[in-house]
Design a protein around this motif. Sequence first.
Motif, short mmCIF file in Angstrom:
data_model
loop_
_atom_site.label_atom_id
_atom_site.label_comp_id
_atom_site.label_asym_id
_atom_site.label_seq_id
_atom_site.Cartn_x
_atom_site.Cartn_y
_atom_site.Cartn_z
N VAL A 198 39.64 -31.67 -41.05
CA VAL A 198 40.25 -30.36 -41.30
C VAL A 198 40.44 -30.14 -42.80
O VAL A 198 41.05 -30.97 -43.48
CB VAL A 198 41.61 -30.22 -40.59
N ALA A 199 39.91 -29.03 -43.30
CA ALA A 199 40.03 -28.68 -44.71
C ALA A 199 40.76 -27.35 -44.86
O ALA A 199 40.71 -26.50 -43.97
CB ALA A 199 38.64 -28.60 -45.35
N ALA A 200 41.41 -27.17 -46.00
CA ALA A 200 42.10 -25.92 -46.31
C ALA A 200 41.22 -25.05 -47.19
O ALA A 200 40.53 -25.55 -48.09
CB ALA A 200 43.42 -26.21 -47.02
N THR A 201 41.25 -23.73 -46.95
CA THR A 201 40.56 -22.81 -47.85
C THR A 201 41.32 -22.65 -49.16
O THR A 201 40.79 -22.12 -50.13
CB THR A 201 40.38 -21.42 -47.21
N HIS A 202 42.56 -23.09 -49.18
CA HIS A 202 43.45 -23.04 -50.34
C HIS A 202 43.90 -21.63 -50.68
O HIS A 202 44.17 -21.30 -51.84
CB HIS A 202 42.82 -23.71 -51.56
N THR A 203 44.01 -20.79 -49.66
CA THR A 203 44.64 -19.49 -49.90
C THR A 203 46.12 -19.71 -50.19
O THR A 203 46.79 -20.51 -49.53
CB THR A 203 44.46 -18.55 -48.70
N HIS A 204 46.63 -19.00 -51.20
CA HIS A 204 48.04 -19.10 -51.59
C HIS A 204 48.88 -18.01 -50.93
O HIS A 204 50.03 -17.79 -51.33
CB HIS A 204 48.18 -18.99 -53.11
N THR A 205 48.31 -17.34 -49.95
CA THR A 205 49.04 -16.29 -49.24
C THR A 205 49.07 -16.63 -47.75
O THR A 205 48.71 -15.82 -46.90
CB THR A 205 48.39 -14.92 -49.51
N SER A 206 49.48 -17.85 -47.47
CA SER A 206 49.60 -18.35 -46.11
C SER A 206 50.87 -19.18 -46.00
O SER A 206 51.69 -19.22 -46.93
CB SER A 206 48.36 -19.16 -45.73
N TYR A 207 51.01 -19.88 -44.91
CA TYR A 207 52.26 -20.55 -44.55
C TYR A 207 52.68 -21.64 -45.55
O TYR A 207 51.88 -22.48 -45.98
CB TYR A 207 52.09 -21.25 -43.20
N SER A 208 53.95 -21.62 -45.86
CA SER A 208 54.59 -22.81 -46.42
C SER A 208 55.14 -23.58 -45.23
O SER A 208 55.95 -23.06 -44.47
CB SER A 208 55.73 -22.41 -47.37
N TYR A 209 54.65 -24.79 -45.02
CA TYR A 209 55.11 -25.55 -43.87
C TYR A 209 55.68 -26.89 -44.31
O TYR A 209 55.28 -27.45 -45.34
CB TYR A 209 53.97 -25.74 -42.85
#
Length: 494
Positions: free
Chosen positions: A88-99
């Motif tokens: 699983v990789a992240a697209t690194h969008t900074h407008t998504s969940y803080s978890y």
Amino acid sequence: MSNKYLIGWSEVDITPDKKISLAGQFYERVSEYVETPLSVTAMAIATGEEHVIFCSADLVSVSSSLMKDVRDIVSEKCPEINTDAIIVAATHTHTSYSYAGRSDRTVGDTLGTLKAYMPEGVKYIDRVPLTDDVMSPIEAAEFLPGKVAEACIEAYKNLKPASFANEFGRAAVGMCRRVCYDDGSAKMWGDTNTVNFTHLEGGNDNGIELLYTFDENDKLTGVVANIACPSQVVEQRSYVSSDYWGKVKILLREKYGEDIKVLGLGGAGGDQCPRDLIRWVDPETPIADPNVIRENVTVRRADPSMYDIKGTWKIGKRVVNEISDVFEEITEKTSEGPLVHKKLTLELPLRRVTPAERDAAARAIREFFKEHIGDINYMDTAAMHVHAGTLGRYEYQQDHNIRTVEVHIVRIGDVVFATNPYELFLDFGNQIRALSHASQTFIVQLCCGSDGYLPTEKAEKGSHYSAYVSSGTVGHVGGEMLVRKTVEEINKMF
């Protein structure tokens, strides 16, 4: 044993139905609305008894705790899946969940460290408080694993005879975001409109590694695209957005149908961004980022603002135009061949803080509070971030010397995928690709872990954010070891 390829796709919506705390900046943000949906896209591929599941999640990071939760759920619900084969990789969008638990960087909490130095009565004032109508990071951490697991299971269950074509394209997306000056220093997002500017620290890579998948009737089912630039055009904004990858999906589906899936994978882009720091174009409206300050800006004829929605569409169009052009030139498809997967556990040396650096950091924080009047806010914690991180690392290294990280090498035909859990500086990615014996090498960063930046030696000497000791878990020595081990394992497969 059959070596014919089976491929299955899935896309699961993770768009929040309430406000969320947004991740990826030095200041607090809460979403005001949804600009584009968020999703998790999974592609499963199998041949014989081997299978691998690649996932791309519209998140800023994929931490080791999130990976564990995903694998636990999949193991319970679909035991026939080898959970070690879930990538699983992240697209690194900074407008998504803080978890909760989204970082593995081992430097502690900045505000928590500062509290030990704060004078009595001084408080931290949130830029945007988390009210009851906002999903908390704990709630997000409970919500996300099930959705990622759902995408993995669906893709696996959708496995069908298929073929693929691996191809290559080019589009201008990523550019170096570290600016160098005549005193030997460097700065992330630095101002180039000054006589002290000398050069950008690194290069860029406009290549796009592409893989197209087809069903038994030769109908296009999905596209894998690997771009050396994080998906963070609108990173400072206060809305939910899948950034430029969301626009790629929209535009590609307009051309090829709503069922087309897109697996967007970020390449080595720790020192890359979607902005041209030479032809600087100001944001359309002000942003609160303390690291992006410009005075006496010259108006340039260049890209639209790469801080705003127009920028996401511009990049989306560039990427889709190239995907479409290359698609029209496909002449060969592969329906059978090798599928080889190896999950590695690498032990890399922790980047350490010296006693002198620790003392200097503590002194800087004490001096700050000695001169500061009143309560503090995000501007203050941003200024003290490096010092707090240095103290956190010094404490951590007292009983930790090694960082254990997860890396995957996957061969599919003549193609190889190599993952890492870092925001990997481009030079390291170039070294891996140049030495790889594969005909095409997909390098996937921010994958199966969230260990921060991995800077080069020249970046460490230039310093600043992304190259500070607190910006990641290992330094250039660990980066060189990662390159050597990755190349060794790739070439064993060929």
